[in-house]
Scaffold this motif. Sequence first.
Motif, PDB file in Angstrom:
ATOM      1  N   GLY A   1      14.629   8.091  -8.199  1.00  0.00           N
ATOM      2  CA  GLY A   1      14.902   6.685  -8.470  1.00  0.00           C
ATOM      3  C   GLY A   1      14.554   5.726  -7.356  1.00  0.00           C
ATOM      4  O   GLY A   1      14.661   4.510  -7.533  1.00  0.00           O
ATOM      5  N   ALA A   2      14.105   6.222  -6.210  1.00  0.00           N
ATOM      6  CA  ALA A   2      13.788   5.354  -5.067  1.00  0.00           C
ATOM      7  C   ALA A   2      12.277   5.262  -4.873  1.00  0.00           C
ATOM      8  O   ALA A   2      11.554   6.250  -5.057  1.00  0.00           O
ATOM      9  CB  ALA A   2      14.443   5.887  -3.800  1.00  0.00           C
ATOM     10  N   LEU A   3      11.802   4.075  -4.479  1.00  0.00           N
ATOM     11  CA  LEU A   3      10.387   3.885  -4.166  1.00  0.00           C
ATOM     12  C   LEU A   3      10.068   4.633  -2.880  1.00  0.00           C
ATOM     13  O   LEU A   3      10.684   4.396  -1.836  1.00  0.00           O
ATOM     14  CB  LEU A   3      10.079   2.393  -3.996  1.00  0.00           C
ATOM     15  CG  LEU A   3       8.641   2.037  -3.595  1.00  0.00           C
ATOM     16  CD1 LEU A   3       7.678   2.321  -4.743  1.00  0.00           C
ATOM     17  CD2 LEU A   3       8.543   0.568  -3.169  1.00  0.00           C
ATOM     18  N   VAL A   4       9.083   5.550  -2.948  1.00  0.00           N
ATOM     19  CA  VAL A   4       8.726   6.330  -1.767  1.00  0.00           C
ATOM     20  C   VAL A   4       7.290   6.079  -1.309  1.00  0.00           C
ATOM     21  O   VAL A   4       6.880   6.559  -0.251  1.00  0.00           O
ATOM     22  CB  VAL A   4       8.930   7.841  -2.016  1.00  0.00           C
ATOM     23  CG1 VAL A   4      10.404   8.152  -2.230  1.00  0.00           C
ATOM     24  CG2 VAL A   4       8.096   8.324  -3.202  1.00  0.00           C
ATOM     25  N   GLY A   5       6.513   5.342  -2.095  1.00  0.00           N
ATOM     26  CA  GLY A   5       5.148   5.068  -1.674  1.00  0.00           C
ATOM     27  C   GLY A   5       4.287   4.589  -2.822  1.00  0.00           C
ATOM     28  O   GLY A   5       4.794   4.183  -3.879  1.00  0.00           O
ATOM     29  N   PHE A   6       2.971   4.657  -2.591  1.00  0.00           N
ATOM     30  CA  PHE A   6       2.003   4.197  -3.585  1.00  0.00           C
ATOM     31  C   PHE A   6       0.822   5.163  -3.620  1.00  0.00           C
ATOM     32  O   PHE A   6       0.380   5.662  -2.576  1.00  0.00           O
ATOM     33  CB  PHE A   6       1.483   2.796  -3.249  1.00  0.00           C
ATOM     34  CG  PHE A   6       2.533   1.723  -3.280  1.00  0.00           C
ATOM     35  CD1 PHE A   6       2.717   0.939  -4.418  1.00  0.00           C
ATOM     36  CD2 PHE A   6       3.344   1.484  -2.180  1.00  0.00           C
ATOM     37  CE1 PHE A   6       3.681  -0.047  -4.454  1.00  0.00           C
ATOM     38  CE2 PHE A   6       4.306   0.492  -2.196  1.00  0.00           C
ATOM     39  CZ  PHE A   6       4.481  -0.273  -3.347  1.00  0.00           C
ATOM     40  N   SER A   7       0.342   5.401  -4.809  1.00  0.00           N
ATOM     41  CA  SER A   7      -0.905   6.137  -5.021  1.00  0.00           C
ATOM     42  C   SER A   7      -1.975   5.110  -5.386  1.00  0.00           C
ATOM     43  O   SER A   7      -1.754   4.283  -6.278  1.00  0.00           O
ATOM     44  CB  SER A   7      -0.722   7.153  -6.160  1.00  0.00           C
ATOM     45  OG  SER A   7      -1.953   7.719  -6.545  1.00  0.00           O
ATOM     46  N   ALA A   8      -3.123   5.128  -4.696  1.00  0.00           N
ATOM     47  CA  ALA A   8      -4.112   4.062  -4.893  1.00  0.00           C
ATOM     48  C   ALA A   8      -5.528   4.614  -4.866  1.00  0.00           C
ATOM     49  O   ALA A   8      -5.805   5.664  -4.264  1.00  0.00           O
ATOM     50  CB  ALA A   8      -3.956   2.995  -3.814  1.00  0.00           C
ATOM     51  N   ASN A   9      -6.412   3.901  -5.530  1.00  0.00           N
ATOM     52  CA  ASN A   9      -7.826   4.206  -5.427  1.00  0.00           C
ATOM     53  C   ASN A   9      -8.639   2.936  -5.626  1.00  0.00           C
ATOM     54  O   ASN A   9      -8.116   1.903  -6.073  1.00  0.00           O
ATOM     55  CB  ASN A   9      -8.256   5.306  -6.408  1.00  0.00           C
ATOM     56  CG  ASN A   9      -8.075   4.918  -7.859  1.00  0.00           C
ATOM     57  OD1 ASN A   9      -8.603   3.901  -8.318  1.00  0.00           O
ATOM     58  ND2 ASN A   9      -7.342   5.725  -8.614  1.00  0.00           N
ATOM     59  N   ILE A  10      -9.913   3.015  -5.279  1.00  0.00           N
ATOM     60  CA  ILE A  10     -10.841   1.905  -5.453  1.00  0.00           C
ATOM     61  C   ILE A  10     -12.170   2.495  -5.893  1.00  0.00           C
ATOM     62  O   ILE A  10     -12.586   3.548  -5.396  1.00  0.00           O
ATOM     63  CB  ILE A  10     -10.982   1.091  -4.144  1.00  0.00           C
ATOM     64  CG1 ILE A  10     -11.815  -0.172  -4.355  1.00  0.00           C
ATOM     65  CG2 ILE A  10     -11.553   1.928  -3.020  1.00  0.00           C
ATOM     66  CD1 ILE A  10     -11.758  -1.136  -3.159  1.00  0.00           C
ATOM     67  N   ALA A  11     -12.814   1.857  -6.868  1.00  0.00           N
ATOM     68  CA  ALA A  11     -14.071   2.374  -7.393  1.00  0.00           C
ATOM     69  C   ALA A  11     -15.029   1.223  -7.656  1.00  0.00           C
ATOM     70  O   ALA A  11     -14.617   0.160  -8.126  1.00  0.00           O
ATOM     71  CB  ALA A  11     -13.831   3.168  -8.679  1.00  0.00           C
TER      72      ALA A  11
END
Length: 574
Positions: free
Chosen positions: A117-127
């Motif tokens: 239930g807690a925000l632990v980070g972000f998964s990201a990409n760029i294309a």
Amino acid sequence: MTTSDVDQVTVQVIGNAMLSVAEEMGAVLRRASYSTNIKERVDCSTALFDAHGQLVAQAEHIPIHMGSMKGLVQSLLDDKDTRQLCPGDVYITNDPYTGGGTHLPDITMAAPVFHEGALVGFSANIAHHSDVGGHVPGSNSGDSTSIFQEGLRIPAVRFMIGGAVNEEVLAFVTLNSRLPEERRGDLLAQLAAVHTGGRRFSELHAKYGSTVIDTASGQLLDYARRRLEVAVAAIPDGTYRASDWLDSDVPGQEPIRIQTAVTVSGSEISIDFDGTGRQADVAINVVRSALEATVYYALKAALDPEIPANGGFFDAVRIDAPFGSIVNPRPPAAVAARTDACQRVADVLLAALAVAVPGRVPAGSHSSITYVTFAGPDDEFFVYPEVIAGGAGARSDRDGLDAVQVHVTNSSNLPIEALEIEYPLRVDTYELITDSGGAGCYRGGLGVRRDIRVLSRRADFSAHADRQTFPPLGLAGGEDGTTGAFVLRPGTDRQERLPGGRVSGISLRAGDVVRIESPGSGGYGDPRRRPAELVAHDVAQGRVSPASARERYGVVLLPDGSPDVDATARLREE
């Protein structure tokens, strides 16, 4: 928990696990994508961020993307209460002036990651997408004069809401692309990649606990910063300056100067671009995120290539760039071809650092994106984008590499087989250009010649490149490399060299050929010190012509191709 509570073995295991997650995201993105630009040329990057927006792991893909994804993540943290970030939500953006990448074809996607239930980070990409609208197919013209000509600007919006794709946003993006189905496929591939990263990141938190992951991430970020500080501290204090020129942005105008001053004081380093030329009239302007990514690349490459691929050292570098210059333009300046200027920024930074760390920086590389786009007619529409490789500069102890990407780009060559299967085009010639590498004790890498023939009844050609006026520079007595060129219908009575390196909408007919020649690179050291046997070997392989062997290297060859030792000694003495 304090940093001493997590042992260094665990820190390294977690660090490598996060990097492995980023690499897996990249594999998913490439395999699931539709366009050759992503699945074959690998023009994309993937990363993980912590809950504070710090880049903790980025796969080794494209250097210009280093830090580019941070804009979207940071804007989410700045603009929203973290309670507004929900599981199952995914955000996209592409606008360089509001936190999205460095030009419009680069669409960034980020998903908040939660554990218990807690925000632990972000998964990201760029294309890099093959087309997002704009006044030319491919959305990457070098001669646009405003960002509004370059394609659809996407603010930070939710692409997925509560686990369901936001079909309205998807429809908005696809409607503004000339290749809507390809855009849909590539966006869904990006979605698969962020889901993979989010799932794996959450599994790491479940395995080790969020406190341990956060502590280990903090140590890794601190380690990257300390590595840079140690490398900087080894440089003598002082200010190191260098400058170079971009080709004219518009034919007939004065070329634009890129100038930098690198100041070292103890373990602190600052980069100042005061004296850099005006904002360009066309699309070679560099927004802040692109400038930062280029600076980070150059420092890492020259000072310590083993610095971990995270954002720990970003804040350890001060960067100043005058507003209204080509490296900090006023909106809505055009930016589609920003990498041409980024390559020159890398060149001047490395040239300045060559004085600070002698022997560790190569001679000038081709440092041009040499980006081309072929687009077909409406009834058989296609968009083929490609970046042609060139020569990498010679180093203090070895020859430069032939036909490679350098500095801020790292995309792959599109294999001829894939090109000819996918598009109504044929590659007539694909070869290294003899004598394009600068002569030196160590020879510069060679540029590439690629002739592409149109097989469809018509096609439009657009391109942007640099180093077609100012050659890549030699170092320590090495000679300069050759410049590049775009030539229409070579070898016919209608042969035409295109003026400048930034063109769009050139109309081609079936059978027309476009010749693309990328620049070579600079040599390192006195050419007359290159062993005659190596020069003879270069001639045998077609890298150096017999005439160049004599005139530039002072090597006389016998009829069998071996060096004439006595004649070579006499010529070199003269």
